[in-house]
Design a protein around this motif. Structure first.
Motif, PDB file in Angstrom:
ATOM      1  N   HIS A   8      44.182  32.712  50.393  1.00 54.87           N
ATOM      2  CA  HIS A   8      43.560  31.386  50.466  1.00 54.87           C
ATOM      3  C   HIS A   8      42.103  31.458  50.014  1.00 54.87           C
ATOM      4  N   LEU A   9      41.890  32.166  48.905  1.00 53.74           N
ATOM      5  CA  LEU A   9      40.541  32.391  48.392  1.00 53.74           C
ATOM      6  C   LEU A   9      40.509  32.036  46.913  1.00 53.74           C
ATOM      7  N   PRO A  10      39.737  31.010  46.535  1.00 56.92           N
ATOM      8  CA  PRO A  10      39.613  30.674  45.114  1.00 56.92           C
ATOM      9  C   PRO A  10      38.945  31.814  44.336  1.00 56.92           C
ATOM     10  N   LEU A  11      39.275  31.912  43.064  1.00 56.93           N
ATOM     11  CA  LEU A  11      38.711  32.963  42.223  1.00 56.93           C
ATOM     12  C   LEU A  11      37.184  32.870  42.162  1.00 56.93           C
ATOM     13  N   ALA A  12      36.640  31.664  42.121  1.00 62.24           N
ATOM     14  CA  ALA A  12      35.181  31.509  42.078  1.00 62.24           C
ATOM     15  C   ALA A  12      34.536  32.060  43.357  1.00 62.24           C
ATOM     16  N   SER A  13      35.175  31.850  44.499  1.00 63.96           N
ATOM     17  CA  SER A  13      34.649  32.402  45.754  1.00 63.96           C
ATOM     18  C   SER A  13      34.727  33.920  45.748  1.00 63.96           C
ATOM     19  N   TYR A  14      35.834  34.448  45.239  1.00 63.92           N
ATOM     20  CA  TYR A  14      35.972  35.902  45.120  1.00 63.92           C
ATOM     21  C   TYR A  14      34.843  36.458  44.257  1.00 63.92           C
ATOM     22  N   ASP A  15      34.559  35.780  43.145  1.00 68.30           N
ATOM     23  CA  ASP A  15      33.497  36.220  42.241  1.00 68.30           C
ATOM     24  C   ASP A  15      32.146  36.229  42.955  1.00 68.30           C
ATOM     25  N   VAL A  16      31.859  35.188  43.743  1.00 71.98           N
ATOM     26  CA  VAL A  16      30.603  35.149  44.501  1.00 71.98           C
ATOM     27  C   VAL A  16      30.529  36.340  45.455  1.00 71.98           C
ATOM     28  N   LEU A  17      31.620  36.608  46.155  1.00 69.32           N
ATOM     29  CA  LEU A  17      31.631  37.742  47.091  1.00 69.32           C
ATOM     30  C   LEU A  17      31.388  39.065  46.372  1.00 69.32           C
ATOM     31  N   VAL A  18      32.001  39.247  45.205  1.00 69.68           N
ATOM     32  CA  VAL A  18      31.795  40.477  44.424  1.00 69.68           C
ATOM     33  C   VAL A  18      30.344  40.598  43.994  1.00 69.68           C
ATOM     34  N   GLN A  19      29.783  39.514  43.468  1.00 74.16           N
ATOM     35  CA  GLN A  19      28.393  39.562  42.989  1.00 74.16           C
ATOM     36  C   GLN A  19      27.439  39.931  44.123  1.00 74.16           C
ATOM     37  N   ARG A  28      27.461  23.737  45.929  1.00 75.38           N
ATOM     38  CA  ARG A  28      28.648  23.203  46.623  1.00 75.38           C
ATOM     39  C   ARG A  28      29.582  24.332  47.057  1.00 75.38           C
ATOM     40  N   LEU A  29      29.770  25.317  46.195  1.00 72.94           N
ATOM     41  CA  LEU A  29      30.639  26.444  46.538  1.00 72.94           C
ATOM     42  C   LEU A  29      30.063  27.245  47.695  1.00 72.94           C
ATOM     43  N   VAL A  30      28.778  27.533  47.656  1.00 74.04           N
ATOM     44  CA  VAL A  30      28.142  28.296  48.734  1.00 74.04           C
ATOM     45  C   VAL A  30      28.143  27.489  50.032  1.00 74.04           C
ATOM     46  N   ASP A  31      28.004  26.172  49.941  1.00 74.10           N
ATOM     47  CA  ASP A  31      28.130  25.329  51.144  1.00 74.10           C
ATOM     48  C   ASP A  31      29.473  25.583  51.831  1.00 74.10           C
ATOM     49  N   ARG A  32      30.552  25.545  51.054  1.00 74.48           N
ATOM     50  CA  ARG A  32      31.894  25.782  51.616  1.00 74.48           C
ATOM     51  C   ARG A  32      32.014  27.203  52.171  1.00 74.48           C
ATOM     52  N   MET A  33      31.514  28.162  51.424  1.00 74.76           N
ATOM     53  CA  MET A  33      31.614  29.561  51.855  1.00 74.76           C
ATOM     54  C   MET A  33      30.765  29.815  53.100  1.00 74.76           C
ATOM     55  N   GLU A  34      29.651  29.103  53.212  1.00 76.84           N
ATOM     56  CA  GLU A  34      28.804  29.232  54.403  1.00 76.84           C
ATOM     57  C   GLU A  34      29.520  28.657  55.625  1.00 76.84           C
ATOM     58  N   ARG A  35      30.189  27.519  55.437  1.00 78.37           N
ATOM     59  CA  ARG A  35      30.965  26.941  56.545  1.00 78.37           C
ATOM     60  C   ARG A  35      32.081  27.883  57.000  1.00 78.37           C
ATOM     61  N   GLU A  36      32.631  28.657  56.085  1.00 79.67           N
ATOM     62  CA  GLU A  36      33.676  29.635  56.412  1.00 79.67           C
ATOM     63  C   GLU A  36      33.099  30.936  56.975  1.00 79.67           C
ATOM     64  N   GLY A  37      31.764  31.071  56.971  1.00 77.97           N
ATOM     65  CA  GLY A  37      31.125  32.276  57.489  1.00 77.97           C
ATOM     66  C   GLY A  37      31.131  33.458  56.530  1.00 77.97           C
ATOM     67  N   LEU A  38      31.402  33.204  55.249  1.00 79.81           N
ATOM     68  CA  LEU A  38      31.470  34.286  54.268  1.00 79.81           C
ATOM     69  C   LEU A  38      30.103  34.654  53.700  1.00 79.81           C
ATOM     70  N   VAL A  39      29.218  33.693  53.646  1.00 81.26           N
ATOM     71  CA  VAL A  39      27.852  33.907  53.161  1.00 81.26           C
ATOM     72  C   VAL A  39      26.882  33.173  54.082  1.00 81.26           C
ATOM     73  N   LEU A  92      25.631  38.093  51.695  1.00 82.34           N
ATOM     74  CA  LEU A  92      27.004  38.370  52.092  1.00 82.34           C
ATOM     75  C   LEU A  92      27.039  38.696  53.582  1.00 82.34           C
ATOM     76  N   THR A  93      27.877  38.019  54.316  1.00 87.17           N
ATOM     77  CA  THR A  93      28.015  38.288  55.754  1.00 87.17           C
ATOM     78  C   THR A  93      29.056  39.394  55.968  1.00 87.17           C
ATOM     79  N   PRO A  94      29.082  39.989  57.150  1.00 86.98           N
ATOM     80  CA  PRO A  94      30.156  40.959  57.438  1.00 86.98           C
ATOM     81  C   PRO A  94      31.548  40.349  57.263  1.00 86.98           C
ATOM     82  N   ALA A  95      31.723  39.099  57.656  1.00 86.44           N
ATOM     83  CA  ALA A  95      33.022  38.428  57.472  1.00 86.44           C
ATOM     84  C   ALA A  95      33.338  38.268  55.986  1.00 86.44           C
ATOM     85  N   GLY A  96      32.326  37.980  55.189  1.00 89.16           N
ATOM     86  CA  GLY A  96      32.518  37.863  53.744  1.00 89.16           C
ATOM     87  C   GLY A  96      32.896  39.197  53.127  1.00 89.16           C
TER      88      GLY A  96
END
Length: 170
Positions: A49-60, A87-98, A114-118
């Motif tokens: 349940h992870l979009p490719l763009a979010s995966y890319d942010v996590l890798v970077q 907008r993408l980081v807003d969503r990822m922040e709400r999920e606790g990934l960043v 990057l958070t530990p959860a991310g």
């Protein structure tokens, strides 16, 4: 109708025209990118349940010093507009990934961290993604063709060109 005819160019000196071979190469590049991106995105979505763009942010972020980047640097690295990244980081922040924090060296700047959860989410998804890259891209080419492909595509963006060390160690 040929593009040149559509635009009404009168001679080869009007514009640098792309011939049929060049257009075939260009369209093949675009189609291959679109196909592989769709397939990799679908696999990440289905399994994590992870979009490719979010995966890319996590890798970077995982590869950045201190696991953080200025938002402007991150936008450039993931090829998104600043507003799209926000907008993408807003969503990822709400999920606790960043997480975001003010840049200590520039009050106008914001860092994405990057958070530990991310990091955990990236670690979980990376197997799926890397297997997909291997299956859908790398398996189609021999090792020497992979080397050539990296070199050829690296010409389009010198920042992406393989380093001498990578080529020599292969």
């Amino acid at each position: 109708m040929v593009v040149k005819e559509m635009l009404g160019a009168s001679s080869e000196t009007d514009v640098d025209w792309v011939d049929a071979r060049g257009m075939r190469a260009w369209r093949s590049l675009l189609q291959a990118h679109a196909h592989v991106t769709r397939v990799l995105e679908a696999e990440l979505e289905a399994a994590h349940h992870l979009p490719l763009a979010s995966y890319d942010v996590l890798v970077q972020l995982a590869e950045a010093p201190g696991r953080e980047l200025r938002m402007s640097e991150l936008a450039h690295a993931v090829l998104l507009s600043r507003s799209g990244l926000t907008r993408l980081v807003d969503r990822m922040e709400r999920e606790g990934l960043v997480a975001r924090r003010a840049c200590p060296s520039d009050a106008r700047g914001t860092l994405a961290t990057l958070t530990p959860a991310g990091f955990d989410r990236l670690r979980d998804a990376s197997g799926t993604h890397l297997k997909g890259v291997g299956r859908h891209v790398l398996s189609r080419f021999s090792r020497s063709e992979q080397e050539l492909l990296a070199e050829l595509l690296g010409r389009l963006d010198p920042q992406c060109a393989p380093s001498r060390d990578v080529r020599e160690s292969a």
